[in-house]
Design a protein around this motif. Structure first.
Motif, PDB file in Angstrom:
ATOM      1  N   GLU A  59      42.103  56.754  49.753  1.00 41.11           N
ATOM      2  CA  GLU A  59      40.648  56.552  49.725  1.00 41.11           C
ATOM      3  C   GLU A  59      40.159  55.675  50.885  1.00 41.11           C
ATOM      4  O   GLU A  59      38.964  55.409  50.987  1.00 41.11           O
ATOM      5  CB  GLU A  59      40.215  55.892  48.407  1.00 41.11           C
ATOM      6  CG  GLU A  59      40.249  56.815  47.193  1.00 41.11           C
ATOM      7  CD  GLU A  59      41.645  57.015  46.655  1.00 41.11           C
ATOM      8  OE1 GLU A  59      42.498  56.129  46.868  1.00 41.11           O
ATOM      9  OE2 GLU A  59      41.902  58.078  46.050  1.00 41.11           O
ATOM     10  N   ASP A  60      41.048  55.208  51.724  1.00 46.25           N
ATOM     11  CA  ASP A  60      40.673  54.266  52.797  1.00 46.25           C
ATOM     12  C   ASP A  60      39.995  55.034  53.938  1.00 46.25           C
ATOM     13  O   ASP A  60      40.647  55.651  54.792  1.00 46.25           O
ATOM     14  CB  ASP A  60      41.951  53.547  53.278  1.00 46.25           C
ATOM     15  CG  ASP A  60      41.667  52.504  54.358  1.00 46.25           C
ATOM     16  OD1 ASP A  60      40.625  52.601  55.049  1.00 46.25           O
ATOM     17  OD2 ASP A  60      42.509  51.613  54.521  1.00 46.25           O
ATOM     18  N   ARG A  61      38.660  54.996  53.945  1.00 43.46           N
ATOM     19  CA  ARG A  61      37.900  55.860  54.856  1.00 43.46           C
ATOM     20  C   ARG A  61      38.128  55.493  56.325  1.00 43.46           C
ATOM     21  O   ARG A  61      38.184  56.379  57.182  1.00 43.46           O
ATOM     22  CB  ARG A  61      36.411  55.813  54.497  1.00 43.46           C
ATOM     23  CG  ARG A  61      36.163  56.259  53.046  1.00 43.46           C
ATOM     24  CD  ARG A  61      34.706  56.115  52.640  1.00 43.46           C
ATOM     25  NE  ARG A  61      33.879  57.159  53.231  1.00 43.46           N
ATOM     26  CZ  ARG A  61      33.727  58.379  52.711  1.00 43.46           C
ATOM     27  NH1 ARG A  61      34.343  58.708  51.599  1.00 43.46           N
ATOM     28  NH2 ARG A  61      32.958  59.265  53.296  1.00 43.46           N
ATOM     29  N   ALA A  63      40.844  54.196  57.613  1.00 43.94           N
ATOM     30  CA  ALA A  63      42.184  54.664  57.983  1.00 43.94           C
ATOM     31  C   ALA A  63      42.187  56.185  58.131  1.00 43.94           C
ATOM     32  O   ALA A  63      42.822  56.727  59.038  1.00 43.94           O
ATOM     33  CB  ALA A  63      43.193  54.220  56.924  1.00 43.94           C
ATOM     34  N   LEU A  64      41.436  56.891  57.267  1.00 50.21           N
ATOM     35  CA  LEU A  64      41.358  58.353  57.379  1.00 50.21           C
ATOM     36  C   LEU A  64      40.729  58.751  58.713  1.00 50.21           C
ATOM     37  O   LEU A  64      41.205  59.673  59.384  1.00 50.21           O
ATOM     38  CB  LEU A  64      40.559  58.928  56.199  1.00 50.21           C
ATOM     39  CG  LEU A  64      41.267  58.899  54.833  1.00 50.21           C
ATOM     40  CD1 LEU A  64      40.269  59.146  53.700  1.00 50.21           C
ATOM     41  CD2 LEU A  64      42.400  59.917  54.765  1.00 50.21           C
ATOM     42  N   ARG A  65      39.678  58.031  59.120  1.00 46.81           N
ATOM     43  CA  ARG A  65      39.023  58.354  60.394  1.00 46.81           C
ATOM     44  C   ARG A  65      39.962  58.117  61.573  1.00 46.81           C
ATOM     45  O   ARG A  65      40.026  58.923  62.506  1.00 46.81           O
ATOM     46  CB  ARG A  65      37.741  57.522  60.571  1.00 46.81           C
ATOM     47  CG  ARG A  65      36.584  58.076  59.780  1.00 46.81           C
ATOM     48  CD  ARG A  65      35.262  57.381  60.151  1.00 46.81           C
ATOM     49  NE  ARG A  65      34.344  57.550  59.032  1.00 46.81           N
ATOM     50  CZ  ARG A  65      34.133  56.647  58.070  1.00 46.81           C
ATOM     51  NH1 ARG A  65      34.732  55.465  58.118  1.00 46.81           N
ATOM     52  NH2 ARG A  65      33.324  56.918  57.082  1.00 46.81           N
ATOM     53  N   ARG A  66      40.699  57.018  61.524  1.00 43.50           N
ATOM     54  CA  ARG A  66      41.649  56.739  62.618  1.00 43.50           C
ATOM     55  C   ARG A  66      42.741  57.816  62.666  1.00 43.50           C
ATOM     56  O   ARG A  66      43.145  58.272  63.738  1.00 43.50           O
ATOM     57  CB  ARG A  66      42.303  55.355  62.411  1.00 43.50           C
ATOM     58  CG  ARG A  66      41.500  54.205  62.996  1.00 43.50           C
ATOM     59  CD  ARG A  66      42.243  52.882  62.868  1.00 43.50           C
ATOM     60  NE  ARG A  66      41.996  52.276  61.566  1.00 43.50           N
ATOM     61  CZ  ARG A  66      42.919  51.972  60.668  1.00 43.50           C
ATOM     62  NH1 ARG A  66      44.192  52.214  60.911  1.00 43.50           N
ATOM     63  NH2 ARG A  66      42.591  51.421  59.508  1.00 43.50           N
ATOM     64  N   PHE A  67      43.184  58.220  61.490  1.00 42.94           N
ATOM     65  CA  PHE A  67      44.207  59.267  61.390  1.00 42.94           C
ATOM     66  C   PHE A  67      43.684  60.568  62.003  1.00 42.94           C
ATOM     67  O   PHE A  67      44.359  61.201  62.831  1.00 42.94           O
ATOM     68  CB  PHE A  67      44.563  59.433  59.906  1.00 42.94           C
ATOM     69  CG  PHE A  67      45.442  60.598  59.555  1.00 42.94           C
ATOM     70  CD1 PHE A  67      46.788  60.611  59.901  1.00 42.94           C
ATOM     71  CD2 PHE A  67      44.931  61.677  58.819  1.00 42.94           C
ATOM     72  CE1 PHE A  67      47.602  61.677  59.533  1.00 42.94           C
ATOM     73  CE2 PHE A  67      45.744  62.737  58.453  1.00 42.94           C
ATOM     74  CZ  PHE A  67      47.081  62.742  58.818  1.00 42.94           C
ATOM     75  N   ALA A  68      42.469  60.950  61.636  1.00 38.06           N
ATOM     76  CA  ALA A  68      41.897  62.199  62.162  1.00 38.06           C
ATOM     77  C   ALA A  68      41.813  62.149  63.685  1.00 38.06           C
ATOM     78  O   ALA A  68      42.068  63.147  64.371  1.00 38.06           O
ATOM     79  CB  ALA A  68      40.515  62.445  61.552  1.00 38.06           C
TER      80      ALA A  68
END
Ligand SMILES: Nc1ncnc2c1ncn2[C@@H]1O[C@H](COP(=O)(O)OP(=O)(O)O)[C@@H](O)[C@H]1O
Ligand SMILES: [Mg+2]
Length: 384
Positions: A59-61, A63-68
């Motif tokens: 759910e860590d938005r 971290a998700l953005r950095r991953f993408a």
């Protein structure tokens, strides 16, 4: 129409850190890709073999953005990831299979509704929000029946068999969250599954259907191909191709089926990812389920899902099977896999072995038991 294929050295993002991600990443590496895992556990089986790892909650938005930003295409290896998280990712980089497919597979009511709408038979079922719903569902479906949570179940967790009407209230109270789903019990002759890869251009390839035997609700053995009549194997493949087509899948999907005692196939669940019942394809097929998954999401050509051998796969579960590892390694003919999990807890899938047979010569139960020694399989069926 031609589609852009992911070039060599591109980065595939894998959401989830388990053994399915590990084996997908190994297949991706062979095709010249790098993988970046997103998972909340440090030192996960997948992260151990990947070039990069984002350690964060699903759910860590941020971290998700950095991953993408760090990857070129995204897939998932675990169904209990956040669908909202995948939707956020999908706005930034292509997520394959799409989040809408994940949402269907995450919810047993959505899943069964989809299958029935596609004309695929399932056990009779009913959504159960209240105890009164449960009694009404039992009156319609009959007993025995299986009461399940609609979300987050795996390896038989989150479900209870109801044999007598008196058991209903206790089962209803024990399972959460609501709603639940009641399914008629299928007195199956065998369980089987079919795995299908489907590309961006709609090309689809189905592996031969396999028989799955469970032990303590955990997959124990997969027999490839399922020792069924050819017509039933073909029906299973057709169901798989139909499900993949109806979902407009890009990626890989497994469909779990029951073969009932009248020879009819009844769908149980779908899993839009590599599946434990497809591990045998690593050794028995030119392109394994993991390679087909990577090819599909990368926009590469999808070869037919052919098989050059028959195979049996056995899971290595918990400390008992793990203790046999040295003996397994010392046994010719066992293709051995260990997933790098630090602790062999009871019921935990630690690895698997596959043994191959010339195509068309899958032996019966005693021959299978023999080929898998030193592993011990349950008494072959029909044995006293
Ligand atoms: N309606 C049913 N009839 C008979 N057996 C069932 C039924 N539902 C589940 N089972 C048994 O329980 C196992 C696990 O159920 P499943 O729905 O596949 O959940 P999960 O794999 O998510 O734990 C199945 O593989 C099958 O052996
Ligand atoms: Mg299942």
């Amino acid at each position: 129409m031609t589609h852009f294929a992911l070039p060599p050295n591109a980065v595939i993002g894998i959401v989830g850190g388990g053994q399915l991600g590990r084996m997908s990443a190994l297949a991706a590496a062979r095709l010249g890709y790098r993988c970046h895992v997103f998972s909340p556990e440090p030192d996960s089986p997948a992260a151990q073999v990947c070039a990069a790892h984002t350690l964060a909650d699903y759910e860590d938005r941020d971290a998700l953005r950095r991953f993408a930003a760090a990857v070129d295409v995204i897939t998932f290896e675990f169904e209990n990831v956040s669908a909202e998280g995948l939707e956020l990712l999908d706005a930034l980089k292509p997520v394959r299979p799409g989040p809408a497919i994940l949402r269907i597979s995450q919810d047993r009511i959505a899943e069964k509704s989809f299958l029935n709408a596609a004309g695929i038979a399932t056990a009779p079922w009913a959504a159960v929000q209240t105890e009164a719903d449960l009694h009404a569902a039992i009156a319609r479906i009959g007993l025995p029946a299986v009461l399940k949570t609609t979300r987050l179940g795996y390896d038989g967790k989150g479900q209870m068999m109801i044999r007598r009407a008196e058991d209903a209230a206790g089962a209803f109270a024990a399972l959460a969250p609501k709603p639940l789903i009641l399914e008629g019990f299928v007195d199956f002759a065998a369980e089987c599954s079919v795995i299908v890869a489907r590309g961006i251009d709609g090309t689809a390839s189905a592996f031969d259907a396999v028989e799955n035997r469970h032990r303590d609700h955990i997959l124990d053995l997969t027999l490839a191909p399922a020792p069924f009549a050819p017509g039933i194997l073909e029906q299973a493949r057709q169901i798989g191709l139909q499900v993949a087509g109806q979902l407009d899948l890009v990626g890989l999907i497994a469909i779990e089926l029951f073969l009932d005692k009248d020879g009819r196939l009844v769908a149980n669940e779908i899993a839009p990812r590599p599946h434990n019942s497809g591990h045998w394809t690593i050794e028995a097929c030119p392109a394994s389920q993991f390679e087909m998954h990577i090819r599909a999401i990368a926009g590469l050509a999808l070869p037919p899902a052919t098989r050059h051998a028959d195979a049996v796969m056995k899971n290595l579960v918990g400390p008992e099977d793990t203790a046999l590892w040295p003996a397994i390694l010392a046994t010719p003919g066992l293709c051995a896999h260990l997933y790098g999990k630090a602790e062999a807890r009871p019921g935990r899938k630690m690895g698997h072995v596959t043994t191959l047979f010339p195509k068309g010569s899958l032996p019966g139960d005693f021959g299978i038991a023999d080929a898998l020694r030193p592993l011990v399989i349950e008494a072959p069926r029909g044995a006293a």
